[in-house]
Design a protein around this motif. Structure first.
Motif, PDB file in Angstrom:
ATOM      1  N   CYS A   1       0.980   8.261  -3.791  1.00 12.58           N
ATOM      2  CA  CYS A   1       1.700   8.014  -2.536  1.00 12.58           C
ATOM      3  C   CYS A   1       1.202   9.013  -1.482  1.00 12.58           C
ATOM      4  O   CYS A   1       1.023  10.194  -1.756  1.00 12.58           O
ATOM      5  CB  CYS A   1       3.205   8.167  -2.745  1.00 12.58           C
ATOM      6  SG  CYS A   1       4.143   7.990  -1.207  1.00 12.58           S
ATOM      7  N   GLU A   2       0.986   8.526  -0.274  1.00 11.02           N
ATOM      8  CA  GLU A   2       0.388   9.360   0.769  1.00 11.02           C
ATOM      9  C   GLU A   2       1.433  10.020   1.663  1.00 11.02           C
ATOM     10  O   GLU A   2       1.101  10.725   2.602  1.00 11.02           O
ATOM     11  CB  GLU A   2      -0.597   8.496   1.579  1.00 11.02           C
ATOM     12  CG  GLU A   2      -1.735   8.028   0.683  1.00 11.02           C
ATOM     13  CD  GLU A   2      -2.635   6.961   1.295  1.00 11.02           C
ATOM     14  OE1 GLU A   2      -2.609   6.790   2.527  1.00 11.02           O
ATOM     15  OE2 GLU A   2      -3.355   6.303   0.516  1.00 11.02           O
ATOM     16  N   ARG A   3       2.683   9.756   1.391  1.00 12.08           N
ATOM     17  CA  ARG A   3       3.720  10.290   2.270  1.00 12.08           C
ATOM     18  C   ARG A   3       4.706  11.186   1.524  1.00 12.08           C
ATOM     19  O   ARG A   3       5.146  12.199   2.053  1.00 12.08           O
ATOM     20  CB  ARG A   3       4.465   9.114   2.901  1.00 12.08           C
ATOM     21  CG  ARG A   3       5.065   9.417   4.243  1.00 12.08           C
ATOM     22  CD  ARG A   3       5.640   8.159   4.874  1.00 12.08           C
ATOM     23  NE  ARG A   3       4.636   7.283   5.449  1.00 12.08           N
ATOM     24  CZ  ARG A   3       4.818   5.976   5.671  1.00 12.08           C
ATOM     25  NH1 ARG A   3       5.957   5.400   5.351  1.00 12.08           N
ATOM     26  NH2 ARG A   3       3.865   5.246   6.208  1.00 12.08           N
TER      27      ARG A   3
ATOM     28  N   CYS B   1       7.050   6.446  -1.721  1.00  2.43           N
ATOM     29  CA  CYS B   1       7.797   5.938  -0.563  1.00  2.43           C
ATOM     30  C   CYS B   1       7.843   4.410  -0.562  1.00  2.43           C
ATOM     31  O   CYS B   1       8.726   3.811   0.023  1.00  2.43           O
ATOM     32  CB  CYS B   1       7.177   6.461   0.734  1.00  2.43           C
ATOM     33  SG  CYS B   1       5.639   5.622   1.211  1.00  2.43           S
ATOM     34  N   GLY B   2       6.864   3.776  -1.187  1.00  2.91           N
ATOM     35  CA  GLY B   2       6.852   2.312  -1.243  1.00  2.91           C
ATOM     36  C   GLY B   2       6.333   1.664   0.023  1.00  2.91           C
ATOM     37  O   GLY B   2       6.312   0.432   0.134  1.00  2.91           O
ATOM     38  N   ASP B   3       5.862   2.451   0.972  1.00  2.92           N
ATOM     39  CA  ASP B   3       5.564   1.892   2.283  1.00  2.92           C
ATOM     40  C   ASP B   3       4.198   2.307   2.840  1.00  2.92           C
ATOM     41  O   ASP B   3       3.659   1.661   3.733  1.00  2.92           O
ATOM     42  CB  ASP B   3       6.681   2.348   3.243  1.00  2.92           C
ATOM     43  CG  ASP B   3       6.665   1.551   4.534  1.00  2.92           C
ATOM     44  OD1 ASP B   3       6.390   0.338   4.460  1.00  2.92           O
ATOM     45  OD2 ASP B   3       6.896   2.152   5.601  1.00  2.92           O
ATOM     46  N   CYS B   4       3.631   3.395   2.319  1.00  2.00           N
ATOM     47  CA  CYS B   4       2.372   3.892   2.885  1.00  2.00           C
ATOM     48  C   CYS B   4       1.196   3.039   2.394  1.00  2.00           C
ATOM     49  O   CYS B   4       1.359   2.150   1.558  1.00  2.00           O
ATOM     50  CB  CYS B   4       2.174   5.361   2.487  1.00  2.00           C
ATOM     51  SG  CYS B   4       1.890   5.563   0.716  1.00  2.00           S
TER      52      CYS B   4
ATOM     53  N   CYS C   1       0.795   3.261  -1.387  1.00  4.99           N
ATOM     54  CA  CYS C   1       1.804   2.465  -2.100  1.00  4.99           C
ATOM     55  C   CYS C   1       1.487   0.973  -2.001  1.00  4.99           C
ATOM     56  O   CYS C   1       1.635   0.229  -2.972  1.00  4.99           O
ATOM     57  CB  CYS C   1       3.200   2.756  -1.546  1.00  4.99           C
ATOM     58  SG  CYS C   1       3.862   4.346  -2.116  1.00  4.99           S
TER      59      CYS C   1
END
Ligand SMILES: [Zn+2]
Length: 353
Positions: free
Chosen positions: A63-65, A72-75, A78
């Motif tokens: 995950c990058e965030r 995060c499930g959003d980056c 992810c």
């Protein structure tokens, strides 16, 4: 083994989420992202959700965030993981492994003539060398998942050991095993070991019910308490099991007719069912309980009274030996006939037969 994106991201798209009975284990590590070790061994019984745990770990590491292992499930990282396209994730499994990795699946693979290997081979580890040594494409880290780790052959394990000696920074190996005792001690010593618990019965039954598994209690018993294995039993499995039981519980056991009826069954499955059957006979005699065949209580009770304990143990040992070779035996009929004749011998030791 090819490392195209699809095949190398299997783990990333498997079951999602850490299972409820692993929540405490997850909470104990979730804050450790910044100091995560380069090699971790996830160990625990078969069919309890170790892959789901590894998947969450891989997501968190890439995950990058997120500052923690909770992704995060959003980056972008992810999203790449979710699409099974992350360039910095690899998984390494035996060529023969099915999506459902368990001992029976591996042994089934050994059944097939000219089968793909049921082991992780040294070539597969060598293929990782470039991947490990080049910079990660997303500049976050690289994750390599190997499972089941006990299927590493000796050469592959030694090659992996060398790789683990001096891995580049932020390169994370996740080894997953339900046979840690089969791994080289040197390999074990290089990994941080995380033991994942099996669920208790109520947790497992709740999970099976939530996933719409029919006969959850019987499935769980037949799987020895491993819910993910229980969920993997398909229609064929139950048809073959019923066929075997019809023969085993017939008023007059006919070994050759039984062998004939079972000759198209997978030998490893037949041995597995028989091992569980004789386990229940012994368990019933010694402890008064049944573990795997709760639907056969009456017939097991009737049967066990007439059987000789030493013969039960002899047959149990024979099955253990036969399990080792079941995947290699080419003559299924002969193999099954020998097993059934041996079972017949057990029955004759008592007043049945
Ligand atoms: Zn993310």
């Amino acid at each position: 083994m090819s490392f195209d994106n699809k095949s190398s991201n299997r783990l990333a798209t498997s079951n999602s989420g850490v299972l409820g009975w692993h929540a405490a284990a997850w909470q104990s590590i979730v804050g450790e992202k910044s100091r995560w070790p380069h090699a971790v061994l996830l160990k625990g019984e078969r069919g309890i959700g170790k892959l789901a745990f590894a998947q969450e770990l891989a997501k968190g590491l890439l995950c990058e965030r997120s500052e923690t292992l909770k992704s995060c499930g959003d980056c972008t990282g992810c999203n790449l993981i979710a699409a099974a396209l992350h360039p910095d994730f690899r998984d390494v499994v035996p060529a023969a492994a099915s999506p459902e990795i368990d001992e029976i699946a591996l042994d089934r693979a050994r059944d097939k003539a000219k089968k793909p290997s049921a082991l992780i081979l040294i070539e597969q580890i060598r293929e990782l060398t470039d991947y490990v040594n080049i910079r990660s494409q997303r500049d976050v880290g690289k994750v390599i998942a190997l499972y089941p780790a006990e299927s590493l052959n000796v050469n592959a394990a030694n090659a992996l050991l060398k790789m683990l000696e001096e891995p580049p920074p932020r390169t994370y190996f996740l080894l997953i095993t339900h046979g840690a005792q089969k791994l080289l001690p040197t390999l074990l010593s290089r990994c941080r070991q995380i033991a994942l618990p099996a669920p208790d019965r109520q947790q497992a039954l709740g999970w099976l019910a939530a996933h719409g598994i029919r006969q959850p209690e019987l499935s769980l018993a037949q799987a020895g308490g491993a819910p993910l294995q229980a969920a993997g039993f398909d229609g064929d499995y139950w048809v073959q099991r019923a066929s075997l039981l019809a023969h085993l519980t017939a008023p007059r056991f006919d070994p050759l007719a039984t062998a004939e009826a079972l000759r198209r069954h997978e030998m490893v499955c037949t041995v597995d069912w028989l091992q569980k059957w004789v386990f229940d006979l012994i368990f019933l005699k010694v402890v008064g309980k049944i573990r795997y065949y709760p639907d056969c209580g009456e017939v097991l009770s009737k049967l066990v009274n007439g059987l000789d304990s030493r013969e039960m143990i002899r047959f149990s040992k024979e099955l253990s030996d036969q399990r080792e070779v079941a995947g290699h035996s080419l003559n299924a009929q002969l193999f099954t006939e020998q097993l059934m004749l041996s079972y017949s011998h057990l029955l004759r030791s008592g007043r049945y037969g």
